[in-house]
Design an enzyme around this catalytic site. Structure first.
Site, short mmCIF file in Angstrom:
data_model
loop_
_atom_site.label_atom_id
_atom_site.label_comp_id
_atom_site.label_asym_id
_atom_site.label_seq_id
_atom_site.Cartn_x
_atom_site.Cartn_y
_atom_site.Cartn_z
N ARG A 33 0.83 -1.21 0.00
CA ARG A 33 0.00 0.00 0.00
C ARG A 33 0.87 1.26 0.00
NH1 ARG A 33 -3.08 -3.91 2.02
NH2 ARG A 33 -5.38 -3.76 1.95
N GLU A 334 -7.11 -14.58 6.45
CA GLU A 334 -5.76 -15.04 6.13
C GLU A 334 -5.14 -15.85 7.26
OE1 GLU A 334 -2.88 -11.32 7.10
OE2 GLU A 334 -4.49 -10.92 5.70
#
Length: 467
Positions: A33, A334
């Site tokens: 990001r 995850e």
């Protein structure tokens, strides 16, 4: 599902309780990001302690192909630092290899729409099967021209984005039920759209909300104006105003999700593991491990040191053992492979819910976990949105990874208590956790371990980023 890259890795069995300190490499989610935001900024930026892994190498390589300068070096204190220079307009006539990195395949098409020419995207065979329709359809609504007809128009790779240097932006609806990355992808580039973006998620369930909160926080840190549901606004509606992003210096947090196998080692062996530099406040989903693994029988505390804050995690005692868990993991999907591995070693059944979207991750993780744990003698049943795990005595065998880094670390956790587990293609851990076999060997030897030293004897080195 591909063949092994090398001979299966014999997962070490713990000879007793595990006691060690671990320095986990930087967060992949934050690193990628930050690279996108720095590439779109009005001035240069610095990224300290970034993750050097296959996924981050793919992101950096893609941005370089678009004309962004990324210089790797060292900060004055000796820590690694990447200096990012946007370099004006983004370059077109470029090719991007996404590998099997969800952040690259989803975050960069909006960036490519701002480039000055066509940008071609392709990747590993599995990347062609992963959903991208939410980003493609939304970008078309916002004014982009995209060709995804190479293998029939199906909203997936390979594709070409025909950048025109700008994008109209404005209101758009997205069903992000299959991946929260659809939302993050559009928000990250939105300050550069002429009208910004007003994005509404239209599906029933939005997985991995902490990752969207991470995106919002990082946008604000770069100077963007963002309205988000957590501010008291309408649920599932985000607004990003057009405007300049500023280049800044950012220190990347350790990847808390990659701390999972090391914490699991303490949990299942009744040992104690210290994770260095655990942030007291974070948007990372991996922070939920403190609560989840405590519920499964461990205990933890944050300890202030001269260098910062460490997490000290103590595993389950022999009297209580590892407990099963019934939990909704929709926001932290995850973490499912590692939790499933611990649940298979527990003393009571577990039910993992809210993770049907994992069928569309690096591999179909629900099918893979069911097949591989059962292949070692386990009793796992796949449900519509998760797994039911009933502990049984396990035996050795080959644990296949399907080129999925979290499958590989789950196999390593099982091998702690089950002799003869062989993890196929352990090198796939280099996707986000380079040097894992060496770190695992250091953990079991009771040494302070981290990403910086060379491979342990007999362990493979971190995979080349091109693998």
């Amino acid at each position: 599902m591909t063949a092994s890259q090398s001979s299966p890795w014999p997962a070490p069995t713990a000879s007793g309780t595990v006691t060690a300190a671990v320095t986990v490499p930087g967060s992949k989610s934050v690193t990628n990001r930050a690279l996108v935001l720095a590439a779109l900024a009005a001035g240069p930026g610095r990224l300290r302690r970034p993750l050097r892994s296959r996924d981050s190498a793919l992101m950096a390589g893609a941005l370089r192909a678009l004309g962004v300068g990324i210089e790797e070096g060292a900060a004055p204190d000796g820590t690694e630092e990447w200096r990012v220079t946007p370099g004006g307009g983004l370059r077109g006539d470029a090719a991007v290899d996404v590998g099997n990195a969800g952040t690259v395949m989803r975050f960069l098409p909006p960036v490519a729409a701002l480039a000055g020419g066509p940008v071609r995207f392709d990747g590993d065979p599995r990347s062609h099967e992963r959903p991208l329709h939410g980003v493609i359809d939304a970008l078309r609504t916002l004014g982009a021209r995209i060709d995804d007809t190479a293998q029939g128009s199906r909203g997936a790779l390979p594709l070409t984005v025909y950048g025109e240097g700008t994008l109209r932006g404005g209101p758009v609806e997205v069903d992000a039920s299959s991946s929260s990355q659809f939302v993050s992808a559009l928000l990250l580039s939105a300050p550069r759209f002429d009208k910004g973006v007003e994005l509404r998620h239209t599906g029933d369930r939005l997985p991995s909300l902490p990752h969207i909160r991470m995106t919002v926080e990082m946008l604000r840190g770069a100077g963007a104006e963002v309205d988000a549901p957590e501010d008291g606004g309408e649920p599932h509606l985000w607004r990003v105003a057009p405007g300049d992003l500023r280049g800044r210096e950012l220190t990347v947090e350790p990847d808390l999700s990659n701390a999972q196998p090391f914490l699991a080692a303490a949990l299942v062996t009744g040992g104690r593991v210290t994770i260095r530099d655990w942030p007291r406040q974070t948007t990372q989903p991996g922070d939920a491990l403190r609560e989840i693994f405590t519920e499964m029988g461990g205990s933890c505390e944050l300890v202030t040191t001269a260098a910062g804050t460490d997490l000290v995690f103590t595993g389950a005692t022999s009297a209580g053992g590892v407990r099963g868990i019934d939990i909704d993991l929709s926001e932290v999907g995850e973490l499912t492979p590692g939790i499933a591995a611990v649940a298979a070693l527990a003393n009571s059944p577990s039910r993992l819910r809210g993770v049907g979207h994992l069928r569309l991750h690096e591999t179909d993780r629900l099918a893979a976990l069911t097949r591989e744990i059962n292949g070692l003698g386990g009793d796992v049943t796949e449900t519509a949105d998760g797994l039911e795990i009933r502990p049984r005595a396990l035996h050795g065998g080959v644990f296949h990874t399907y080129d999925d880094h979290r499958m590989a670390t789950a196999g390593a956790v099982l091998g702690l208590l089950v002799e003869g587990v062989q993890v196929e293609n352990v090198e796939t851990t280099a996707k986000t956790l380079p040097g894992f076999p060496r770190m695992w060997a250091g953990l079991l030897a009771g040494k302070d371990t981290g990403p910086g030293a060379g491979p342990a004897a007999g362990a493979p080195a971190a995979a080349d980023p091109r693998d």
